[in-house]
Design an enzyme around this catalytic site. Structure first.
Site, PDB file in Angstrom:
ATOM      1  N   ASP A 366      -6.163  59.695  -3.343  1.00  0.00           N
ATOM      2  CA  ASP A 366      -5.852  60.775  -4.279  1.00  0.00           C
ATOM      3  C   ASP A 366      -4.607  61.507  -3.773  1.00  0.00           C
ATOM      4  OD1 ASP A 366      -5.996  62.574  -6.358  1.00  0.00           O
ATOM      5  OD2 ASP A 366      -7.872  63.506  -5.740  1.00  0.00           O
ATOM      6  N   HIS A 367      -4.068  62.348  -4.621  1.00  0.00           N
ATOM      7  CA  HIS A 367      -2.956  63.211  -4.223  1.00  0.00           C
ATOM      8  C   HIS A 367      -3.504  64.605  -3.992  1.00  0.00           C
ATOM      9  CE1 HIS A 367       0.306  60.563  -6.298  1.00  0.00           C
ATOM     10  NE2 HIS A 367       0.220  60.306  -5.001  1.00  0.00           N
ATOM     11  N   HIS A 572      -5.768  65.332  -9.144  1.00  0.00           N
ATOM     12  CA  HIS A 572      -6.577  64.411  -9.963  1.00  0.00           C
ATOM     13  C   HIS A 572      -5.907  63.067 -10.198  1.00  0.00           C
ATOM     14  CE1 HIS A 572      -8.362  68.283 -10.638  1.00  0.00           C
ATOM     15  NE2 HIS A 572      -7.319  68.691 -11.301  1.00  0.00           N
ATOM     16  N   HIS A 573      -5.349  62.511  -9.144  1.00  0.00           N
ATOM     17  CA  HIS A 573      -4.699  61.207  -9.284  1.00  0.00           C
ATOM     18  C   HIS A 573      -5.478  60.140  -8.523  1.00  0.00           C
ATOM     19  CE1 HIS A 573      -0.768  63.712  -9.828  1.00  0.00           C
ATOM     20  NE2 HIS A 573      -1.537  63.736 -10.893  1.00  0.00           N
ATOM     21  N   GLN A 574      -6.800  60.165  -8.639  1.00  0.00           N
ATOM     22  CA  GLN A 574      -7.612  59.201  -7.899  1.00  0.00           C
ATOM     23  C   GLN A 574      -7.317  57.784  -8.400  1.00  0.00           C
ATOM     24  OE1 GLN A 574      -9.074  61.708  -9.753  1.00  0.00           O
ATOM     25  NE2 GLN A 574      -9.635  63.197  -8.204  1.00  0.00           N
TER      26      GLN A 574
END
Ligand SMILES: Cc1cc2nc3c(=O)[nH]c(=O)nc-3n(C[C@H](O)[C@H](O)[C@H](O)COP(=O)(O)OP(=O)(O)OC[C@H]3O[C@@H](n4cnc5c(N)ncnc54)[C@H](O)[C@@H]3O)c2cc1C
Length: 638
Positions: A366-367, A572-574
């Protein structure tokens, strides 16, 4: 002085939508007294369509009711960014029947209005997942649980996200290709980014990196505060070039490019599905339908359909050609595992018979961000206090269709800067930090939206931000995000109940180095604040100690390290829960054609296949993946 609208709480949002609509209807009649009935009807329909009421009506009056045992050529599970673009493209062929099955409903006025993006996480359009309690991050969240929102609506996460349009670095995709994924290099994926895009970006009309005829509208946010102008200027003064971060080079600073159309959210549903669904009888859309299992012939390991629940009844659809899972980065792995495809130990422990052992959910990147620093300024009226949008602004936006009001602000995000820290060992043209300039903070909505959405503890809001809201003090926040984290999490099933949440452990900051990158990013943001353009607006660090970090000297390195582990905020970049790669790579689940290893007629098409985090937010990539998958499927079956 303009009248203040009351704060919109999540519970009130539907009622508020309704009263705004009523207001709108009355105003329309007053505005067009001389028009003929036909003209008024047309105008009404136009406006209702724009504000999303048509979507609401549609939800009530036109649901597709499933017929058990129906057959389709393709079944697409999940109408998110990737699933919607894929289903729309496949159904361009009138010979193919496509079922698009979505667990959520249809967008409404709240989804379409960018400024309230933060509130959507408290509605039924969010799956509402949370992480397991984190040891090394999210100390500022209740029970140390990071909120992990995901869209549950036609349009998926593209209908509840912050609308930043950002593709990634050339080297990201070249890396995917080099890892055994032919067809995914930058030169090969760029045409699919372009195919999806309808850019209306002033100054970039002739750029080879933008297209003007795709379905998805991309525009600069039309509303701009004075704060963002100062930030862009100060970034340039600090040595950053102005750039188109979706163009030749990411490095530099830019006003944000957004997936909006005339200041309204342009989701996967609005861009790809809504314009065609009335003309494509071969595209059948089923809302409020939750897929619980993929039907698989165990002997031949062939997917032949899905089982799903609609209004508490189970149905089965069969696929003549393929089942395509586009349920997103948490639900796609969940569905594979519920269907017997996953890690042997996990499935055995919960009593799901194994069909194919694969490392589903074993990796998740994630980020992670630091929610700050926040800076106060000497200006007035420039911060996007969403709860203080005026009636005049609402009317101007809704009635006059004026996109340049605060309502078109994408939750206050106004600019992005892509930087490289000295710590980075990456090649020169590959950024490792992003600064996300937001003209606000948890104070923007007086603790009624962002705080709840991210699961922040009350004391964080009370001690750091409440005063800003009470005083309507202008301020902005520079969120610092790391692009290439070393910390790797995972996802697994707690039981075999398809309605249970998957267990998600992102393990943020388990790699100490990730904290140091964010610390470097914070220092870079503090340098920008020293620049003349920032000094002219009196920008200075908000002097409020982060609760839990009182033992450290304010603004020392150790203080910031503590702050990073407390105000830990995911963007929310999973990705990578159904990782793409060759079958010889034991960490991968799908091959370069997105086919599940060892299975037939089963693909995963969404952000879960992204093998490593890109130098970008992930929505644009989801559309690219949907477009590319459509091409691969077309060429295979034509
Ligand atoms: C709050 C938030 C803000 C974000 N902001 C940005 C941003 O500004 N810019 C950006 O680039 N990215 C952003 N992202 C990330 C980005 O939006 C997502 O990565 C991207 O949209 C994911 O697309 P997808 O197609 O993989 O999945 P999704 O869009 O999540 O689609 C999955 C769909 O499948 C449906 N589904 C799931 N399970 C089932 C089931 N069992 N049966 C039927 N249907 C099911 C879901 O309801 C959903 O509609 C944000 C994400 C969040 C959560």
């Amino acid at each position: 002085m303009a009248a203040h609208l009351p704060t919109i709480s999540p519970m009130q949002s539907t009622q508020n939508s309704h009263s705004q609509l009523l207001l709108l209807l009355v105003s329309l009649l007053l505005l067009f007294p001389g028009e003929s009935h036909g003209d008024v009807n047309r105008l009404l329909l136009d406006q209702l369509n724009q504000v999303g009421l048509v979507n609401l009506l549609e939800q009530a009056t036109r649901p597709n009711v499933p017929q058990d045992l129906s057959n389709y050529d393709f079944i697409v599970v999940g109408a998110g960014a990737a699933g919607s673009s894929l289903a729309a493209r496949l159904s361009e062929n009138p010979q193919w029947s496509v079922a698009l099955i979505e667990a959520g409903g249809v967008e409404n006025i709240a989804h379409l209005t960018p400024v309230v993006a933060g509130y959507l996480q408290q509605t039924a359009s969010n799956w509402g997942y949370k992480s397991v309690p984190q040891k090394l991050s999210c100390h500022g969240m209740n029970n140390n649980e990071c909120a992990l929102p995901r869209g549950k609506v036609l349009g998926g996460t593209s209908s509840i996200n912050y609308m930043i349009y950002n593709r990634g670095n050339r080297r990201d995709f070249d890396g995917w290709a080099a890892a055994g994924n032919p067809g995914w290099s930058y030169e090969e994926v760029l045409p699919y980014f372009l195919r999806s895009e309808n850019a209306q970006l002033q100054g970039l009309e002739n750029s080879p990196y933008h297209n003007h005829s795709g379905p998805l509208s991309v525009e600069y946010v039309r509303f701009r505060s004075k704060l963002v102008d100062a930030f862009v200027e100060a970034s340039v003064e600090s040595g950053l070039p102005r750039t188109d971060y979706n163009g030749e080079s990411q490095f530099g600073v830019s006003y944000v490019q957004a997936t909006t159309l005339n200041g309204r959210r342009h989701s996967a549903y609005s861009a790809y599905i809504k314009p065609v669904r009335d003309f494509r009888p071969n595209l059948q859309i089923f809302t409020f339908s939750r897929v619980t299992r993929i039907l698989i012939d165990e002997g031949t390991k062939t997917a032949y359909g899905v089982e799903f629940h609609y209004k508490n009844k189970a149905y089965t659809f069969k696929a003549r050609r393929e089942v395509i899972i586009s349920a997103g980065t948490f639900n796609s792995p969940q569905l594979l595992m519920l269907s017997g495809i996953g890690p042997e130990d996990n499935l055995k422990a919960i009593g799901i018979p194994l069909i194919k052992a694969l490392p589903v959910g074993k990796k998740m990147y994630d980020h992670m961000c630091h929610f700050g620093p926040t800076f106060v300024t000497n200006t007035t009226g420039q911060t996007t206090f969403t709860s203080r949008v005026t009636a005049a602004e609402v009317l101007s936006y809704l009635l006059a269709g004026n996109p340049a009001t605060k309502l078109s602000s994408i939750g206050g995000v106004e600019a992005l800067a892509f930087l490289k820290t000295q710590r980075s060992k990456l090649p020169q043209d590959w950024p490792d930090i992003e600064l996300i300039m937001v003209t606000g903070s948890l104070a923007s909505d007086e603790g009624t939206g962002l705080k709840l959405g991210a699961n922040f503890k009350d004391e964080i809001y009370d001690r750091m931000y409440r005063e800003l809201a009470d005083a309507e003090q202008d301020h902005f926040t520079l969120l610092v995000m790391q692009f290439h984290p070393k910390s790797i999490g995972r996802l697994w099933l707690r039981d075999r109940n398809p309605l249970s949440w998957p267990m998600i452990d992102p393990k943020y900051f388990i790699a100490e180095e990730d904290v140091e990158f964010l610390l470097d990013g914070i220092k870079a943001s503090l340098r920008i604040i020293q620049m003349p353009a920032m000094q002219r607006i009196g920008a200075r660090l908000l002097k409020r100690t982060v609760p839990g970090c009182e033992s450290f000297k304010f603004a020392s390195d150790d203080y910031w390290r503590c702050s990073i582990r407390t105000l830990s905020y995911t963007l929310h970049h999973q990705v990578a829960t159904c990782r793409m790669g060759p079958e010889t790579d034991p960490t991968t689940v799908v091959n370069h054609q997105l086919k599940v290893h060892g299975m037939r007629r089963l693909r995963v098409v969404d952000t879960s296949v992204i093998p490593v985090p890109p130098t970008a937010h992930t929505n644009a990539a989801a559309f690219m993946i949907g477009e590319k998958a459509a091409d691969m499927i077309r060429s295979e079956w034509s």
